[in-house]
Structure formats: C-alpha cells, structure tokens
Write an enzyme that holds these catalytic residues in place. Structure first.
Site, PDB file in Angstrom:
ATOM      1  N   ALA A   1       0.826  -1.407   0.130  1.00 24.15           N
ATOM      2  CA  ALA A   1       0.010  -0.077   0.004  1.00 24.15           C
ATOM      3  C   ALA A   1       0.912   1.246   0.012  1.00 24.15           C
ATOM      4  CB  ALA A   1      -1.047   0.048   1.279  1.00 24.15           C
TER       5      ALA A   1
ATOM      6  N   GLU B   1       4.579  -4.871   7.291  1.00 20.79           N
ATOM      7  CA  GLU B   1       3.924  -3.721   7.979  1.00 20.79           C
ATOM      8  C   GLU B   1       4.309  -3.562   9.299  1.00 20.79           C
ATOM      9  OE1 GLU B   1       2.575  -6.146   6.137  1.00 20.79           O
ATOM     10  OE2 GLU B   1       1.029  -5.570   4.985  1.00 20.79           O
TER      11      GLU B   1
END
Ligand code: CAA
Length: 260
Positions: A66, A134
């Site tokens: 992302a 992440e």
C-alpha cells in the site's frame, strides 16, 4: 478505456492488466484501487475474455505495498470510514468469478503480497520476493495477509514473516505452497500468458465452477464442501458443454464450447 495507474491489453481471450507506477515500485494508492476495480469489472462483464493476468511494470516490483506516502498522514477515522482495504477483496475476489493469475515479477510486499494472494494462483519469477513487513511501520497487514498467508504457508512461516518482516524468495514460496510455479525471470509474462490462454480455452462454465469449488474449501467444513462439490458436478452434467466435451473426447477432436 485508459487508466491512470494501470494498463490493460487484450491478447485474444486473455486480459493482461499491468500495475504501472514503476517509480513508486507499483505501490497501491487509492487511484490504483479505482483503476483495478474498474478493469476487473470490465473483464468480468466481457464474455469474450476468459482469463486475466495481473503483473507489475518494471523489472523490480509486482507491488511494494500500500502507498506509504498516501497513508502517512491519514487519520484513523478516514481508514475506518472509507473501509478502503475491504474494497480490494470485495471487487477482486468476491465479484470476480472468472479466473485470474498473478504474475509476480519482483517485490510483492505488504498489500502487494496480499494482492497477489487474492489471485486464483501465483506464477512467480525467480526474482520474486514476498513479505508482510507492515510491523516495521507500526501497523499490520490490512488486506488479508495475516489470513491468506497463514492459510497458504501455515502458521510457523506466516507468523515469522509477520513478526520479523522477513521476505520469502521464490523458491521457498513454491516449496511452501504460496506460489504454483517459479519460472525464469525473462519468461514470466510468456509463461503466465500461456497458462492463461490454456485456461481461456476451457469450457467457461466449468472453469468458473472449478474456481468456486476450490475457493469453497477455505470457507466450509469438509462435509459442506463435499456436498457443494457434488451438487455443482451434477449441475454441470446438464450443460451442453458436458455433452460436447465428452463427445469430443470419444471422437478424438477438440471441443467447441458454448458456455452453457
Ligand atoms: N509506498 C510508497 N512508495 C514506495 C513504497 C510504498 N509501499 N515502496 C517503495 N516506494 C517508493 C520509494 O519511496 C522510492 O521512491 P523515491 O524514489 O521517490 O524515494 C521508490 O519507490 C523506490 O524505492 P526504494 O528507493 O526504497 O527502493 P529499494 O530498492 O531501495 O528498496 C524495497 C525496495 C525494499 C521494496 C523498499 O522500497 C521498501 O521497503 N518498500 C516498502 C515496503 C513496505 O513496507 N510495504 C508495506 C506497505 S504497508 C501495507 O501494504 C499495508 C497493508 O497491508 C495494506
């Protein structure tokens, strides 16, 4: 139709979709989502298109996740209210009944790994690297990584990757069941398109039914899945393509499919 962040080409009955932000390693921002939603809807609606391939532009990345620059200053309330990440699954997995393959040509990290895992299967270049880094950003997977990676490679490797951010190379990914096949880097697109062309030549209704059955294995008990499989099998025996497929086998010729 032209798009801002992806390209779409038709190669006979195969739709080739390419993430096209090479300078940002094909990071997935809101515009990429809008473009992919629209491209997948067009693919699904076009009866002449029978299989799709999704890949990344450039030599380095499928998608490096992302878009961190887009997320950096975004308030939590916006993430919650927009429910941005849920739209990836709802459009690319749930409403796309026709098959698609992820051709992973380099980094598939965070949302990039999660996007690849939304495909029906992954074909990887020997340069591919998968990871859920992440945790290093103070967050966690948000597009299915903790669930789909765990189902694909098992708890030990998924937990290690999520907790450390370690990347998994192509060979390990194939050994662990994350990818269907690893191919030399230069042949990735050819191999993915060849596989997609073979799928596109199958009876269309049977193709969608096979996809539906395998996916059901992740959502049902064994008993429920077996009942569903038998019912779909029984429905397929009533199709014109079943009559044609079996006649073509007996007559030693190629089948001509109607998709009904
Ligand atoms: N978002 C935004 N931009 C990104 C990006 C990302 N996820 N990944 C790379 N880029 C950009 C870089 O900022 C850089 O841009 P500039 O040239 O403008 O500085 C460009 O792409 C090239 O990247 P690098 O210079 O970092 O290239 P590298 O070869 O040195 O490293 C890399 C490659 C290891 C993939 C490194 O770019 C990297 O670690 N990227 C981030 C990976 C990541 O953390 N992904 C998870 C994102 S969070 C997420 O995805 C949440 C979720 O689950 C939905």
């Amino acid at each position: 139709m032209t798009y801002e962040t992806i390209t779409v080409e038709h190669r006979d009955a195969v739709t080739l979709i390419t993430l096209n932000r090479p300078k940002a390693l094909n990071a997935l921002n809101s515009q990429v989502l809008e473009d992919l939603v629209s491209a997948f809807a067009a693919y699904e609606a076009d009866a002449g298109q029978r299989c799709a391939v999704l890949t990344g532009s450039g030599d380095k990345a499928f998608a490096a996740g992302a878009d961190i620059k887009e997320m950096a200053d975004k308030p939590a309330a916006d993430f919650y209210n927009e429910d941005f990440f849920s739209r990836w699954t709802s459009h690319l997995v749930k409403t796309t009944r026709k098959p698609w393959i992820a051709a992973v040509n380099g980094f598939a990290l965070g949302g990039g790994c999660e996007l690849a895992m939304m495909a029906d299967f992954i074909i990887a270049s020997e340069n591919a690297k998968f990871g859920q880094p992440e945790v290093k950003l103070g967050v966690a997977p948000g597009m299915g990584g903790s669930q789909r990676l765990t189902r694909a490679v098992g708890k030990a490797k998924a937990m290690e990757m999520c907790l450390t951010g370690r990347m998994m190379g192509a060979e390990e990914a194939e050994r662990s069941g994350l990818v269907a096949r690893v191919v030399p880097h230069d042949t990735l697109l050819d191999e993915a398109l060849k596989t997609a062309t073979a799928i596109a030549a199958m009876p269309p209704m049977a193709t969608v039914a096979n996809k539906e059955m395998v996916n059901a294995a992740f959502e049902t008990t064994l008993d429920q899945g077996l009942v569903m499989e038998r019912r779909i099998f029984q429905i397929l025996t009533a199709t014109e393509d079943k009559a044609e497929g079996m006649a073509a086998f007996i007559e030693k010729r190629e089948g001509q499919w109607k998709g009904r």
